[in-house]
Design an enzyme around this catalytic site. Structure first.
Site, PDB file in Angstrom:
ATOM      1  N   SER A  12      35.135  47.008  48.275  1.00  0.00           N
ATOM      2  CA  SER A  12      33.767  47.342  47.887  1.00  0.00           C
ATOM      3  C   SER A  12      33.057  48.278  48.857  1.00  0.00           C
ATOM      4  O   SER A  12      32.074  48.909  48.480  1.00  0.00           O
ATOM      5  CB  SER A  12      32.957  46.056  47.699  1.00  0.00           C
ATOM      6  OG  SER A  12      33.082  45.223  48.825  1.00  0.00           O
ATOM      7  N   LYS A  67      29.137  43.109  37.275  1.00  0.00           N
ATOM      8  CA  LYS A  67      29.120  44.529  37.639  1.00  0.00           C
ATOM      9  C   LYS A  67      29.269  45.375  36.373  1.00  0.00           C
ATOM     10  O   LYS A  67      28.320  45.509  35.623  1.00  0.00           O
ATOM     11  CB  LYS A  67      30.161  44.789  38.716  1.00  0.00           C
ATOM     12  CG  LYS A  67      29.711  44.143  40.040  1.00  0.00           C
ATOM     13  CD  LYS A  67      30.679  44.196  41.168  1.00  0.00           C
ATOM     14  CE  LYS A  67      30.016  43.633  42.418  1.00  0.00           C
ATOM     15  NZ  LYS A  67      30.910  42.891  43.279  1.00  0.00           N
ATOM     16  N   HIS A  73      35.320  44.864  41.492  1.00  0.00           N
ATOM     17  CA  HIS A  73      34.978  46.276  41.289  1.00  0.00           C
ATOM     18  C   HIS A  73      36.019  47.013  40.437  1.00  0.00           C
ATOM     19  O   HIS A  73      35.868  48.202  40.180  1.00  0.00           O
ATOM     20  CB  HIS A  73      34.818  46.997  42.628  1.00  0.00           C
ATOM     21  CG  HIS A  73      33.496  46.740  43.279  1.00  0.00           C
ATOM     22  ND1 HIS A  73      32.333  47.342  42.862  1.00  0.00           N
ATOM     23  CD2 HIS A  73      33.149  45.931  44.304  1.00  0.00           C
ATOM     24  CE1 HIS A  73      31.331  46.920  43.621  1.00  0.00           C
ATOM     25  NE2 HIS A  73      31.797  46.063  44.503  1.00  0.00           N
TER      26      HIS A  73
END
Ligand code: PLP
Length: 404
Positions: free
Chosen positions: A187, A246, A215
């Site tokens: 990240s 996300k 991610h």
């Protein structure tokens, strides 16, 4: 009634905050006045938003909003209990089945967040006789889960396969279970975890393989299926964690794997057992999001095309976006390495007042001397947004002496 302030019992906290202020790394929360969008308002100021994880613009996709409203009308705002008592709604099961089908695995369990998915899983599948081999840059939720498991933690140098193998060899005579764990996408630097090589190593030494795709979910692999799909190592990774917070645009985390893994987590993962399940609106939102991943792949294409353009321009301007003394980004996560923590935080603040929101990140989140600002691209940024951000970043960096 007076507010309780400044009691001596908490003086050590105030002292720590004073230290942060002296180092220039103390922050105030920026407050979003409208929606999580490519251009929006924080603290009353309009900015090009390069700070969110809303990779595909799903946080305000009309179909997701409609799904949330419809589920709220039909099922109410809360589930009323933890999953194992009375809080498993049909829509929770529908979401788990939807994710399992999308990821092509036997089963899936949804947690309240990616953080609890990682911490709850690592801490419950291992015990104090066991071993965890963890990349040094793995996420805090993995580290906390590893500590809670009371297993012995062996940290290998970032993506260093030889180091990981050496640790596996040293542990070979020990009877405990071994878990190899990596982030799918890191990240802070945006580089991709070597899930293919690590899963081969895990296989060779009989270790459990786990990947945290927070991610990578919605970003890597066909239709955003994640790092296992990106590397084509289906069936080689025992535990796949993803987030719904996300790219998926809402909130939550999930674990994918075998039917028995999921059934075990239903019985042993503490956040599943002791914390209330999602409101039905969140589950409905997430189901709609997986439909969008399958039906609107052009969002992922736009994300990657924005990433290539923006990172190419940053390099042309002369910014250090990693790859020398820090890992090179391979994803929309774009570190702009500054070095000094105070300068990085000042650069981030200056950009904000010039209309660009990009987070400043300093020690201890990244190593001392590797402070940076981090920009994250989304599919919804237009070329004009990106050009405006680039022009502002170049001008501000020159004024501050960050660029020559
Ligand atoms: C954001 C993140 C998490 C936590 O996910 P949430 O759903 O926000 O709790 C876990 N792992 C990594 C690598 C992350 O970046």
């Amino acid at each position: 009634m007076t507010l309780a302030t400044s009691r001596p019992q908490l003086a050590h906290l105030s002292a720590t905050l004073d230290e942060l202020r002296a180092k220039g790394t103390h922050f105030k929360l920026r407050i979003l006045d409208d929606q999580q969008a490519p251009v929006c308002h924080y603290d009353g100021r309009q900015v090009v938003n390069l700070a969110s994880n809303n990779y595909l613009g799903l946080a305000n996709h009309p179909k997701l909003i409609e799904a949330a409203i419809a589920a709220t009308r039909a099922f109410g705002v809360g589930s009323g209990a933890v999953r194992t008592i009375a809080g498993t709604m049909r829509i929770h099961m529908d979401l788990e089945e939807r994710i399992a089908r999308f990821k092509n695995v036997e089963a899936c369990v949804v947690f309240q967040s990616g953080f609890t998915a990682n911490a709850g899983t690592v801490s419950s599948i291992l015990g104090k006789e066991d071993y965890i081999l963890s990349d040094e840059l793995n996420h805090a939720s993995i580290i906390d889960g590893a500590r809670l498991s009371r297993a012995t933690i062996k940290v290998f140098r970032h993506k260093d396969m030889a180091h990981c193998e050496q640790l596996l060899q040293e542990l070979a005579p020990s009877p405990g279970h071994k878990l190899v764990i990596t982030d799918g996408v890191f990240s802070m630097d945006g580089d991709i975890g070597p899930v293919d090589k690590l899963s081969a190593l895990a296989e060779k030494y009989g270790a459990i393989m786990m990947v945290d795709d927070a991610h990578a979910s919605g970003v890597l692999g066909r239709n955003g299926r994640g790092s296992v799909d990106h590397f084509g190592v289906h069936g080689k990774v025992d535990v796949q964690v993803g987030t719904l917070s996300k790219a998926i645009g809402a909130l939550g985390g999930y674990v994918c794997g075998s039917r028995d893994l999921i059934d075990y987590l239903y019985h042993r993962a503490r956040p599943f057992l002791f914390s209330t399940s999602h409101p039905p609106s969140v589950a409905a939102t997430c189901i709609a999001a997986f439909d969008i991943l399958e039906n609107e792949p052009e969002r992922i294409d736009r994300l990657w095309s924005n990433t290539r353009y923006f990172q190419g321009e940053l390099k042309r301007i002369g910014f250090n976006i990693g790859g020398v003394t820090t890992p090179a980004t391979e994803t929309p996560i774009t570190p702009i390495i500054i070095g000094d923590g105070r300068v990085a935080m000042e650069f981030s603040r200056a950009l904000f007042y010039e209309g660009v929101m990009a987070t400043g990140i300093a020690f201890p989140t990244v190593p001392e001397g590797k402070a940076r600002i981090r920009a994250i691209l989304t599919s919804e940024h237009t070329r004009a947004h990106l050009d405006q951000a680039l022009e502002t970043m170049e001008r501000t960096a020159k004024r501050m002496g960050i660029l020559g």
